[in-house]
Design a protein around this motif. Structure first.
Motif, PDB file in Angstrom:
ATOM      1  N   VAL A   1      -5.860  10.164  -4.752  1.00  0.00           N
ATOM      2  CA  VAL A   1      -6.531   8.863  -4.767  1.00  0.00           C
ATOM      3  C   VAL A   1      -5.859   7.911  -3.782  1.00  0.00           C
ATOM      4  N   ILE A   2      -6.678   7.234  -2.988  1.00  0.00           N
ATOM      5  CA  ILE A   2      -6.210   6.220  -2.045  1.00  0.00           C
ATOM      6  C   ILE A   2      -6.870   4.895  -2.413  1.00  0.00           C
ATOM      7  N   MET A   3      -6.099   3.824  -2.499  1.00  0.00           N
ATOM      8  CA  MET A   3      -6.652   2.496  -2.752  1.00  0.00           C
ATOM      9  C   MET A   3      -6.717   1.740  -1.435  1.00  0.00           C
ATOM     10  N   ALA A   4      -7.913   1.280  -1.069  1.00  0.00           N
ATOM     11  CA  ALA A   4      -8.121   0.489   0.140  1.00  0.00           C
ATOM     12  C   ALA A   4      -8.462  -0.933  -0.272  1.00  0.00           C
ATOM     13  N   SER A   5      -7.519  -1.845  -0.060  1.00  0.00           N
ATOM     14  CA  SER A   5      -7.709  -3.205  -0.557  1.00  0.00           C
ATOM     15  C   SER A   5      -6.684  -4.120   0.114  1.00  0.00           C
ATOM     16  N   GLU A   6      -6.460  -5.257  -0.494  1.00  0.00           N
ATOM     17  CA  GLU A   6      -5.467  -6.209  -0.006  1.00  0.00           C
ATOM     18  C   GLU A   6      -4.924  -6.989  -1.194  1.00  0.00           C
ATOM     19  N   THR A   7      -3.679  -7.389  -1.089  1.00  0.00           N
ATOM     20  CA  THR A   7      -3.089  -8.250  -2.109  1.00  0.00           C
ATOM     21  C   THR A   7      -1.898  -8.962  -1.481  1.00  0.00           C
ATOM     22  N   ALA A   8      -1.533 -10.084  -2.044  1.00  0.00           N
ATOM     23  CA  ALA A   8      -0.459 -10.876  -1.442  1.00  0.00           C
ATOM     24  C   ALA A   8       0.895 -10.192  -1.631  1.00  0.00           C
ATOM     25  N   ALA A   9       1.794 -10.529  -0.754  1.00  0.00           N
ATOM     26  CA  ALA A   9       3.179 -10.062  -0.877  1.00  0.00           C
ATOM     27  C   ALA A   9       3.913 -10.990  -1.835  1.00  0.00           C
ATOM     28  N   ASP A  10       3.380 -11.123  -3.041  1.00  0.00           N
ATOM     29  CA  ASP A  10       3.981 -11.962  -4.074  1.00  0.00           C
ATOM     30  C   ASP A  10       4.240 -11.093  -5.308  1.00  0.00           C
ATOM     31  N   PRO A  11       4.945 -11.612  -6.310  1.00  0.00           N
ATOM     32  CA  PRO A  11       5.268 -10.777  -7.479  1.00  0.00           C
ATOM     33  C   PRO A  11       4.047 -10.226  -8.205  1.00  0.00           C
ATOM     34  N   ILE A  12       2.963 -11.002  -8.264  1.00  0.00           N
ATOM     35  CA  ILE A  12       1.767 -10.519  -8.948  1.00  0.00           C
ATOM     36  C   ILE A  12       1.142  -9.363  -8.172  1.00  0.00           C
ATOM     37  N   GLY A  13       1.058  -9.528  -6.858  1.00  0.00           N
ATOM     38  CA  GLY A  13       0.552  -8.439  -6.035  1.00  0.00           C
ATOM     39  C   GLY A  13       1.422  -7.206  -6.143  1.00  0.00           C
ATOM     40  N   GLN A  14       2.723  -7.412  -6.189  1.00  0.00           N
ATOM     41  CA  GLN A  14       3.637  -6.276  -6.302  1.00  0.00           C
ATOM     42  C   GLN A  14       3.453  -5.548  -7.623  1.00  0.00           C
ATOM     43  N   SER A  15       3.154  -6.297  -8.684  1.00  0.00           N
ATOM     44  CA  SER A  15       2.955  -5.648  -9.991  1.00  0.00           C
ATOM     45  C   SER A  15       1.738  -4.722  -9.968  1.00  0.00           C
ATOM     46  N   ILE A  16       0.688  -5.113  -9.230  1.00  0.00           N
ATOM     47  CA  ILE A  16      -0.501  -4.258  -9.115  1.00  0.00           C
ATOM     48  C   ILE A  16      -0.169  -3.018  -8.307  1.00  0.00           C
ATOM     49  N   VAL A  17       0.505  -3.208  -7.184  1.00  0.00           N
ATOM     50  CA  VAL A  17       0.881  -2.069  -6.343  1.00  0.00           C
ATOM     51  C   VAL A  17       1.811  -1.126  -7.106  1.00  0.00           C
ATOM     52  N   ASP A  18       2.747  -1.694  -7.864  1.00  0.00           N
ATOM     53  CA  ASP A  18       3.669  -0.863  -8.657  1.00  0.00           C
ATOM     54  C   ASP A  18       2.906  -0.019  -9.677  1.00  0.00           C
ATOM     55  N   MET A  19       1.911  -0.636 -10.350  1.00  0.00           N
ATOM     56  CA  MET A  19       1.117   0.102 -11.335  1.00  0.00           C
ATOM     57  C   MET A  19       0.374   1.258 -10.683  1.00  0.00           C
ATOM     58  N   LEU A  20      -0.225   1.002  -9.532  1.00  0.00           N
ATOM     59  CA  LEU A  20      -0.971   2.039  -8.833  1.00  0.00           C
ATOM     60  C   LEU A  20      -0.045   3.165  -8.383  1.00  0.00           C
TER      61      LEU A  20
END
Length: 301
Positions: A45-64
């Motif tokens: 699975v590859i996720m193609a998206s965008e999110t900020a380089a902030d703690p909330i964005g990092q939490s989403i990337v970490d989960m994925l």
């Protein structure tokens, strides 16, 4: 190994009770959660998206990443903040407040390699928003030309765009390049003005896309409709309104397509047997997600 490329927004749902107390927070939407569920099952699975380089964005990337999702095609922007959807009581509530600060530059991602019969799962307001539409649509057209299977989820909160006529051209373009559409009754009512899945398919969707799978929480059913046949089965339990359940059901549909070597042409003539098996697999995924999810606030609509 067949790839599953998920295109959708990376945001956070924040749920509050009537007194303003935080009940919980989790990555938002069916696309992100379906991506995680599919990766946990061993899919590429590859996720193609965008999110900020902030703690909330990092939490989403970490989960994925923890789930096994490839996040190289997520753009981490610095001029802005990761979106937050704040709900009172339940995810999906009409009392939704949106906090968003996107930069002007949109969807500036590294395109994933797309091969024949790969699966593209895309949808939500993210795929019709004028901000990123031009770049994203080029990727979707490229995927169609590469003979990937496009699975489209057109639903989005009505608060994001109360005038459906402004985004209908983009929705129709997405339908036209899609092989399967997955909806909920609320999506059909908002977009096409009817919650009757048969009317929505025959009068609107079938002109563009050969197959529709619809989740109907009102009578606890999930249905498959095509130009040639239809299937409908009942849903056990009463959590089919929740994002958690629906994301897992979407993952179950994609899982079946991936495991059975479907091609775009196969989606034009899905047999009654395969249609029933697709729906059953969706329910199995969703039932398993309920067993694993002990946080009751996530199971609310």
């Amino acid at each position: 190994m067949k790839k599953i490329i998920c295109i959708g927004e990376c945001a956070i749902d924040l749920v509050l009770d009537n007194a303003g107390n935080t009940l919980g927070a989790a990555p938002a939407g069916r696309i992100v959660n379906a991506a995680a569920a599919l990766a946990c099952k061993g899919h590429n699975v590859i996720m193609a998206s965008e999110t900020a380089a902030d703690p909330i964005g990092q939490s989403i990337v970490d989960m994925l990443q923890k789930s096994g999702v490839d996040t190289k095609s997520i753009d981490r922007f610095t001029e802005g903040r990761t979106p937050i959807n704040a709900y009172i009581n339940n995810i999906g509530s009409s009392q939704m407040i949106r906090y968003e600060n996107y930069p002007p530059e949109a969807f500036d991602i590294i395109w994933p390699r797309i091969d024949e019969n790969d699966i593209i799962l895309f949808g939500g307001f993210y795929t019709i928003d004028a901000r990123m539409r031009q770049r994203m649509y080029k990727l979707l057209i490229h995927a169609s030309e590469r003979k990937a299977i496009l699975v489209y989820l057109p639903g989005f909160p009505p608060q994001r765009e109360p005038r459906i006529t402004r985004v209908m051209p983009q929705i129709l373009e997405n339908l036209e390049i899609s092989n399967i559409v997955i909806t909920r009754n609320d999506d059909l009512k908002i977009i096409f003005g009817t919650s009757n899945e048969n009317d929505a398919f025959s009068n609107h969707i079938s002109f563009y896309c050969p197959a529709l799978i619809n989740i109907n929480p009102e009578d606890n059913s999930i249905s498959f409709l095509s130009r040639k046949n239809s299937e409908r089965i009942k849903i056990n339990g009463d959590n089919s309104k929740s994002i958690t359940w629906q994301a897992a059901a979407v993952a179950g549909i994609v899982d079946f397509i991936a495991n059975n070597d479907f091609s775009p042409k196969d989606c034009d003539s899905i047999s009654s047997q395969n249609a029933n098996e697709i729906l059953q697999n969706a329910l199995t995924f969703a039932a398993n997600s309920e067993k694993q999810n002990i946080q009751s606030w996530k199971l609310n609509p």
